[in-house]
Design a protein around this motif. Sequence first.
Motif, PDB file in Angstrom:
ATOM      1  N   VAL A 258       0.852  -1.189   0.000  1.00  0.00           N
ATOM      2  CA  VAL A 258       0.000   0.000   0.000  1.00  0.00           C
ATOM      3  C   VAL A 258       0.886   1.237   0.000  1.00  0.00           C
ATOM      4  O   VAL A 258       1.852   1.318   0.774  1.00  0.00           O
ATOM      5  CB  VAL A 258      -0.931   0.043   1.234  1.00  0.00           C
ATOM      6  N   LEU A 259       0.579   2.184  -0.861  1.00  0.00           N
ATOM      7  CA  LEU A 259       1.221   3.502  -0.854  1.00  0.00           C
ATOM      8  C   LEU A 259       0.217   4.527  -0.355  1.00  0.00           C
ATOM      9  O   LEU A 259      -0.947   4.525  -0.768  1.00  0.00           O
ATOM     10  CB  LEU A 259       1.706   3.871  -2.251  1.00  0.00           C
ATOM     11  N   GLY A 260       0.671   5.416   0.507  1.00  0.00           N
ATOM     12  CA  GLY A 260      -0.166   6.519   0.963  1.00  0.00           C
ATOM     13  C   GLY A 260       0.616   7.812   0.940  1.00  0.00           C
ATOM     14  O   GLY A 260       1.769   7.848   1.374  1.00  0.00           O
ATOM     15  N   ALA A 261       0.022   8.870   0.395  1.00  0.00           N
ATOM     16  CA  ALA A 261       0.634  10.205   0.395  1.00  0.00           C
ATOM     17  C   ALA A 261      -0.087  11.070   1.413  1.00  0.00           C
ATOM     18  O   ALA A 261      -1.322  11.007   1.524  1.00  0.00           O
ATOM     19  CB  ALA A 261       0.545  10.828  -0.991  1.00  0.00           C
ATOM     20  N   PHE A 262       0.683  11.890   2.135  1.00  0.00           N
ATOM     21  CA  PHE A 262       0.111  12.678   3.234  1.00  0.00           C
ATOM     22  C   PHE A 262       0.587  14.119   3.152  1.00  0.00           C
ATOM     23  O   PHE A 262       1.759  14.388   2.861  1.00  0.00           O
ATOM     24  CB  PHE A 262       0.511  12.074   4.583  1.00  0.00           C
ATOM     25  N   ALA A 263      -0.333  15.032   3.430  1.00  0.00           N
ATOM     26  CA  ALA A 263      -0.017  16.461   3.366  1.00  0.00           C
ATOM     27  C   ALA A 263       0.643  16.960   4.635  1.00  0.00           C
ATOM     28  O   ALA A 263       1.108  18.107   4.680  1.00  0.00           O
ATOM     29  CB  ALA A 263      -1.276  17.264   3.078  1.00  0.00           C
ATOM     30  N   SER A 264       0.681  16.129   5.685  1.00  0.00           N
ATOM     31  CA  SER A 264       1.344  16.538   6.926  1.00  0.00           C
ATOM     32  C   SER A 264       2.082  15.351   7.517  1.00  0.00           C
ATOM     33  O   SER A 264       1.678  14.188   7.335  1.00  0.00           O
ATOM     34  CB  SER A 264       0.344  17.072   7.951  1.00  0.00           C
ATOM     35  N   LEU A 265       3.167  15.652   8.218  1.00  0.00           N
ATOM     36  CA  LEU A 265       3.904  14.597   8.893  1.00  0.00           C
ATOM     37  C   LEU A 265       3.064  13.942   9.977  1.00  0.00           C
ATOM     38  O   LEU A 265       3.143  12.730  10.195  1.00  0.00           O
ATOM     39  CB  LEU A 265       5.185  15.173   9.504  1.00  0.00           C
ATOM     40  N   GLU A 266       2.258  14.753  10.663  1.00  0.00           N
ATOM     41  CA  GLU A 266       1.433  14.203  11.744  1.00  0.00           C
ATOM     42  C   GLU A 266       0.483  13.131  11.214  1.00  0.00           C
ATOM     43  O   GLU A 266       0.285  12.086  11.843  1.00  0.00           O
ATOM     44  CB  GLU A 266       0.645  15.321  12.422  1.00  0.00           C
ATOM     45  N   ALA A 267      -0.120  13.390  10.050  1.00  0.00           N
ATOM     46  CA  ALA A 267      -1.023  12.405   9.466  1.00  0.00           C
ATOM     47  C   ALA A 267      -0.271  11.137   9.092  1.00  0.00           C
ATOM     48  O   ALA A 267      -0.760  10.013   9.301  1.00  0.00           O
ATOM     49  CB  ALA A 267      -1.717  12.995   8.243  1.00  0.00           C
ATOM     50  N   ALA A 268       0.938  11.295   8.546  1.00  0.00           N
ATOM     51  CA  ALA A 268       1.741  10.130   8.177  1.00  0.00           C
ATOM     52  C   ALA A 268       2.122   9.317   9.409  1.00  0.00           C
ATOM     53  O   ALA A 268       2.089   8.076   9.382  1.00  0.00           O
ATOM     54  CB  ALA A 268       2.991  10.571   7.425  1.00  0.00           C
ATOM     55  N   VAL A 269       2.479   9.993  10.490  1.00  0.00           N
ATOM     56  CA  VAL A 269       2.846   9.293  11.719  1.00  0.00           C
ATOM     57  C   VAL A 269       1.648   8.543  12.277  1.00  0.00           C
ATOM     58  O   VAL A 269       1.755   7.386  12.712  1.00  0.00           O
ATOM     59  CB  VAL A 269       3.422  10.282  12.752  1.00  0.00           C
ATOM     60  N   THR A 270       0.484   9.178  12.277  1.00  0.00           N
ATOM     61  CA  THR A 270      -0.738   8.508  12.737  1.00  0.00           C
ATOM     62  C   THR A 270      -1.000   7.249  11.919  1.00  0.00           C
ATOM     63  O   THR A 270      -1.330   6.185  12.462  1.00  0.00           O
ATOM     64  CB  THR A 270      -1.944   9.456  12.631  1.00  0.00           C
ATOM     65  N   ALA A 271      -0.837   7.364  10.598  1.00  0.00           N
ATOM     66  CA  ALA A 271      -1.058   6.214   9.729  1.00  0.00           C
ATOM     67  C   ALA A 271      -0.027   5.118   9.981  1.00  0.00           C
ATOM     68  O   ALA A 271      -0.350   3.927   9.956  1.00  0.00           O
ATOM     69  CB  ALA A 271      -1.011   6.651   8.269  1.00  0.00           C
ATOM     70  N   ALA A 272       1.216   5.512  10.236  1.00  0.00           N
ATOM     71  CA  ALA A 272       2.265   4.527  10.493  1.00  0.00           C
ATOM     72  C   ALA A 272       2.020   3.770  11.793  1.00  0.00           C
ATOM     73  O   ALA A 272       2.223   2.548  11.862  1.00  0.00           O
ATOM     74  CB  ALA A 272       3.629   5.216  10.534  1.00  0.00           C
ATOM     75  N   ILE A 273       1.592   4.484  12.812  1.00  0.00           N
ATOM     76  CA  ILE A 273       1.261   3.816  14.080  1.00  0.00           C
ATOM     77  C   ILE A 273       0.115   2.842  13.869  1.00  0.00           C
ATOM     78  O   ILE A 273       0.117   1.717  14.374  1.00  0.00           O
ATOM     79  CB  ILE A 273       0.917   4.867  15.159  1.00  0.00           C
TER      80      ILE A 273
END
Length: 551
Positions: A258-273
């Motif tokens: 799965v690839l996901g693009a995020f407009a903020s680091l916070e959103a990416a971190v939430t998704a990674a957790i």
Amino acid sequence: MASCHIPPAGFRGIWRDDDLARAVYSEAAGIGRIVPAAVAVPVDADDVVTLVRYASERSLSLVPRGSGTSMAGGAIGPGVIVDLSRIDSIGDVDPTGHRMWVGAGALRGAVNRAANDRGLRFPVDPSSGEYCTIGGMVSTNAAGAHSLRFGPTRDWVLALDCVFADGTRAVISRLAPAPDGVPALEAFFRDAVPRISEFSSGQLGHQGVTKDSSGYGLAAYRHSGKLVDLLVGSEGTLAVIVGIQVALAPVARATSSVLGAFASLEAAVTAAIGARKSGAVACELLDKTFLDVATLGDAAALPASALSEIPAGTEAVLLANVEAADDEESSDLAVSLGRSFDAAGATLTRVAIGLSEQHELWELRHAASPILSRLGPSLKSMQFIEDGAVPADKLADYIRGVRSALDSHSVRGVIFGHAGDAHVHVNPLIDVTAPDWREKLEGLLSDVVDLTARLGGTLAGEHGDGRLRTPLLPRVWDDRVIELFSLVKRAFDPLGILNPGVKVPLPGQKPVADVKYDTALAPLPPEARAALDRVAAERQYATLRLDLIPG
């Protein structure tokens, strides 16, 4: 240190102390250069015993190494290089116990293929996996993208065949008591264990950090009581490891990505957790600095469809991998993970089911590397802040802090890493023709060490401390733990002959000494320079260095 002209009596391997041989072992994959006193290539464990006894009698330092993929300088040093790459046996797979014995010099790729033949795998997968040695992985407690599910090397080591600093050889096993008659172990149990027992395992590590190859594995040892856990990650400073019994896992039956693009680091971190909690086996992060560099290259040479889909303004991309019993289950897991990315705020989600689709997504992870080498002859990609890990909720703060440090020193850098483990690799691009390049390097390093300490992180998630990070350990470890590191080192190696300057600093030791890119350094012999450049450019780390130069 003066060259050592007389090889040990009875040593059957290669011994060379000529300038050319020493020069070709003066560098590894990191930034440092140290010309050793001599080079020894033992043919078996008995040769190592002979060599260690010789060194012990003369207080001569030894620097064990495998393929030389070490990033932090643990595989170079001023003593005698002990190249263990010829001790590369791969034993039979125990199909019921899912284990096998291998030599310290066995390549991870070869070991994994041997396991694959029996439907099994060695699941720890550093990016250098095809050409790094199992002994080197044990030395640094190496990990990789799939450590999100499978953990680091330490979790897959059942036993170690060790040669201690006085030449005593013994097997240390998880499944058996510590052997008798080993002076190093007797000193450790007498002098160090009572002190270690005064601490909880939590007090001996970095709280909330899931990957850590810094210092000695005291937290793991305190938790398990197994000497194997202490010796893994010790970077050749407590014993020379000549053999390893590894545990194996079943091969993956089906995978999806799965690839996901995020407009903020916070959103990416939430998704990674969320990916970690949902059972993803890997979750990698590509920061905007990585994406910016990737777009500088020839579009035809890039995974264009994956890259072109990334929306403008993307702060981070996640690449995740799932495994399952069959294709249908893996597809369902990937679709579910994609939905969780969407819920976390992804601006783009792409699910890849087939192998070709997955390959295309993961090619994006490697898109920047060839471009970095073409940015300009004076720009050198220097990995000196390349292994930091922090608690998961601090990942965005760490990446922003690294970006800020790069900007403050006017240094461009590329940031990527293992988002699921909050573990980040950084490639600063240093212009070695600038008069202040070294000041920039040292200032940037110091700023990122301060940042890591502030966030409660570690300087080494999977590459070890080496000579680069060892002098910096007091800035990120509690003073009492630093004292324990010294105590453990003295118990195992009272003469200080095993890889001195790693894990426990020497008086006056600095993090950055000679940098191999420094144009002011005296040049290496042309044959050695050509050989080392070839190793780096063609990834020929598994080739014996002496085979690349005249005999």
